[in-house]
Scaffold this motif. Structure first.
Motif, PDB file in Angstrom:
ATOM      1  N   THR A 141      -8.222  -8.337  -2.996  1.00  0.00           N
ATOM      2  CA  THR A 141      -7.081  -7.557  -3.486  1.00  0.00           C
ATOM      3  C   THR A 141      -7.046  -7.591  -5.005  1.00  0.00           C
ATOM      4  O   THR A 141      -7.431  -8.590  -5.620  1.00  0.00           O
TER       5      THR A 141
ATOM      6  N   HIS B 248      -4.218  -7.541  -6.415  1.00  0.00           N
ATOM      7  CA  HIS B 248      -2.953  -8.234  -6.690  1.00  0.00           C
ATOM      8  C   HIS B 248      -3.143  -9.746  -6.574  1.00  0.00           C
ATOM      9  O   HIS B 248      -2.701 -10.364  -5.611  1.00  0.00           O
TER      10      HIS B 248
ATOM     11  N   TRP C 173      -5.947  -8.915   7.032  1.00  0.00           N
ATOM     12  CA  TRP C 173      -6.167  -9.623   5.757  1.00  0.00           C
ATOM     13  C   TRP C 173      -5.114 -10.727   5.672  1.00  0.00           C
ATOM     14  O   TRP C 173      -3.932 -10.498   5.934  1.00  0.00           O
TER      15      TRP C 173
ATOM     16  N   GLU D 238       3.054  -5.426   7.506  1.00  0.00           N
ATOM     17  CA  GLU D 238       2.841  -6.648   6.733  1.00  0.00           C
ATOM     18  C   GLU D 238       3.899  -7.679   7.120  1.00  0.00           C
ATOM     19  O   GLU D 238       5.033  -7.331   7.456  1.00  0.00           O
TER      20      GLU D 238
ATOM     21  N   ARG E  80       9.575  -1.327  -1.395  1.00  0.00           N
ATOM     22  CA  ARG E  80       9.183  -2.561  -2.086  1.00  0.00           C
ATOM     23  C   ARG E  80       7.679  -2.785  -2.025  1.00  0.00           C
ATOM     24  O   ARG E  80       7.125  -3.583  -2.783  1.00  0.00           O
ATOM     25  N   TYR E  81       7.019  -2.119  -1.101  1.00  0.00           N
ATOM     26  CA  TYR E  81       5.608  -2.415  -0.797  1.00  0.00           C
ATOM     27  C   TYR E  81       4.684  -2.120  -1.977  1.00  0.00           C
ATOM     28  O   TYR E  81       4.722  -1.038  -2.554  1.00  0.00           O
ATOM     29  N   LEU E  82       3.851  -3.093  -2.312  1.00  0.00           N
ATOM     30  CA  LEU E  82       2.788  -2.914  -3.311  1.00  0.00           C
ATOM     31  C   LEU E  82       1.488  -2.722  -2.543  1.00  0.00           C
ATOM     32  O   LEU E  82       1.064  -3.624  -1.815  1.00  0.00           O
TER      33      LEU E  82
ATOM     34  N   TYR F 266      -0.453 -17.257  -1.323  1.00  0.00           N
ATOM     35  CA  TYR F 266      -0.074 -17.232  -2.739  1.00  0.00           C
ATOM     36  C   TYR F 266       0.750 -18.479  -3.048  1.00  0.00           C
ATOM     37  O   TYR F 266       1.581 -18.892  -2.241  1.00  0.00           O
TER      38      TYR F 266
ATOM     39  N   ILE G 202       1.332 -11.743  -8.820  1.00  0.00           N
ATOM     40  CA  ILE G 202       2.438 -10.815  -8.548  1.00  0.00           C
ATOM     41  C   ILE G 202       3.721 -11.433  -9.102  1.00  0.00           C
ATOM     42  O   ILE G 202       4.034 -12.586  -8.770  1.00  0.00           O
TER      43      ILE G 202
ATOM     44  N   CYS H  53      -2.218  -2.770  -1.454  1.00  0.00           N
ATOM     45  CA  CYS H  53      -3.482  -3.450  -1.744  1.00  0.00           C
ATOM     46  C   CYS H  53      -4.639  -2.721  -1.088  1.00  0.00           C
ATOM     47  O   CYS H  53      -5.690  -2.562  -1.688  1.00  0.00           O
ATOM     48  N   PHE H  54      -4.430  -2.346   0.165  1.00  0.00           N
ATOM     49  CA  PHE H  54      -5.528  -1.770   0.955  1.00  0.00           C
ATOM     50  C   PHE H  54      -5.047  -0.470   1.591  1.00  0.00           C
ATOM     51  O   PHE H  54      -3.935  -0.406   2.118  1.00  0.00           O
TER      52      PHE H  54
ATOM     53  N   GLY I 120       7.316  -6.499  -4.996  1.00  0.00           N
ATOM     54  CA  GLY I 120       6.603  -6.426  -3.725  1.00  0.00           C
ATOM     55  C   GLY I 120       7.302  -7.106  -2.564  1.00  0.00           C
ATOM     56  O   GLY I 120       8.364  -7.710  -2.703  1.00  0.00           O
ATOM     57  N   ILE I 121       6.681  -6.990  -1.414  1.00  0.00           N
ATOM     58  CA  ILE I 121       7.150  -7.699  -0.223  1.00  0.00           C
ATOM     59  C   ILE I 121       6.968  -9.197  -0.466  1.00  0.00           C
ATOM     60  O   ILE I 121       7.782 -10.031  -0.038  1.00  0.00           O
ATOM     61  N   CYS I 122       5.879  -9.518  -1.178  1.00  0.00           N
ATOM     62  CA  CYS I 122       5.590 -10.921  -1.488  1.00  0.00           C
ATOM     63  C   CYS I 122       6.733 -11.546  -2.272  1.00  0.00           C
ATOM     64  O   CYS I 122       7.173 -12.662  -1.986  1.00  0.00           O
TER      65      CYS I 122
ATOM     66  N   ASP J 222       0.742 -14.382   3.387  1.00  0.00           N
ATOM     67  CA  ASP J 222       0.878 -12.920   3.384  1.00  0.00           C
ATOM     68  C   ASP J 222      -0.176 -12.348   4.317  1.00  0.00           C
ATOM     69  O   ASP J 222      -1.368 -12.618   4.133  1.00  0.00           O
TER      70      ASP J 222
HETATM   71  N1  SME Z   1       1.510  -5.852  -0.202  1.00  0.00           N
HETATM   72  C1  SME Z   1       1.960  -6.980  -0.969  1.00  0.00           C
HETATM   73  C2  SME Z   1       1.035  -7.256  -2.120  1.00  0.00           C
HETATM   74  C3  SME Z   1      -0.050  -8.212  -1.773  1.00  0.00           C
HETATM   75  S1  SME Z   1      -1.325  -7.473  -0.878  1.00  0.00           S
HETATM   76  O1  SME Z   1      -0.786  -7.125   0.484  1.00  0.00           O
HETATM   77  C4  SME Z   1      -2.544  -8.566  -0.630  1.00  0.00           C
HETATM   78  C5  SME Z   1       3.381  -6.761  -1.466  1.00  0.00           C
HETATM   79  O2  SME Z   1       3.964  -5.707  -1.249  1.00  0.00           O
HETATM   80  O3  SME Z   1       3.920  -7.677  -2.088  1.00  0.00           O
END
Ligand code: SME
Length: 155
Positions: free
Chosen positions: A68, A70, A46, A111, A100-102, A50, A73, A104-105, A78-80, A127
């Motif tokens: 997603t 998200h 994916w 990532e 920190r990971y958010l 952003y 954000i 999505c899938f 998040g990692i973003c 991302d």
């Molecule tokens: N995993 C990301 C959020 C965005 S989704 O991967 C599309 C994060 O931890 O910021």
């Protein structure tokens, strides 16, 4: 020209992406194209771009098997968000081990997030989620940082 997953080289892709980024097309058309093209690399499951919008990151373009949730954000999350705060690429080899990971899938295992800087200020980011653990190599990082640097000239 390679057009399927597994039949693309980083060098060919870099040349194509440079051309489209410098094409003078509308920015949204360019970021859509970049996401679609990057996803031809087999372990890029994916791909999203952003944009920084005040204290948030807002999804501009994406390519992947599903959308997603998200789409916005906070820069602190998040990692973003980490990649923007650090102004530097963040590679997470195993998302299950990074608090920190958010998510999505469900199938994401690793990532990479690469900030896009303009005059040293983050304006956007690339991302990429992979469904393979530890998918992103120094070659991926170098390649994506060069794409990000090109994008920084137009975003
Ligand atoms: N995993 C990301 C959020 C965005 S989704 O991967 C599309 C994060 O931890 O910021």
């Amino acid at each position: 020209m390679a057009s399927e997953k597994g039949k693309v080289s980083y060098d060919d892709l870099a040349v194509r992406l440079d051309k489209i980024i410098r094409s003078g097309s509308q920015r949204k058309a360019i970021t859509d194209f970049v996401c679609r093209d990057l996803r031809k690399i087999p372990h890029y499951t994916w791909v999203g771009i952003y944009a920084v919008d005040g204290s948030d990151l807002v999804l501009q373009s994406w390519s992947g098997p599903s959308a997603t949730q998200h789409t916005r954000i906070p820069v602190g999350a998040g990692i973003c968000g980490a990649a923007i705060a650090e102004r530097s690429t963040v590679v997470v080899p195993d998302v299950d081990r990074d608090p920190r990971y958010l998510q999505c899938f469900l199938n994401t295992r690793s990532e990479i997030v690469v900030p896009i800087l303009r005059d040293g200020t983050p304006v956007a980011e690339i991302d990429i989620d992979s469904d393979r653990v530890d998918a992103f190599t120094p070659t991926d990082r170098e390649f994506l940082e060069s794409v990000a640097s090109e994008l920084g000239t137009i975003l």
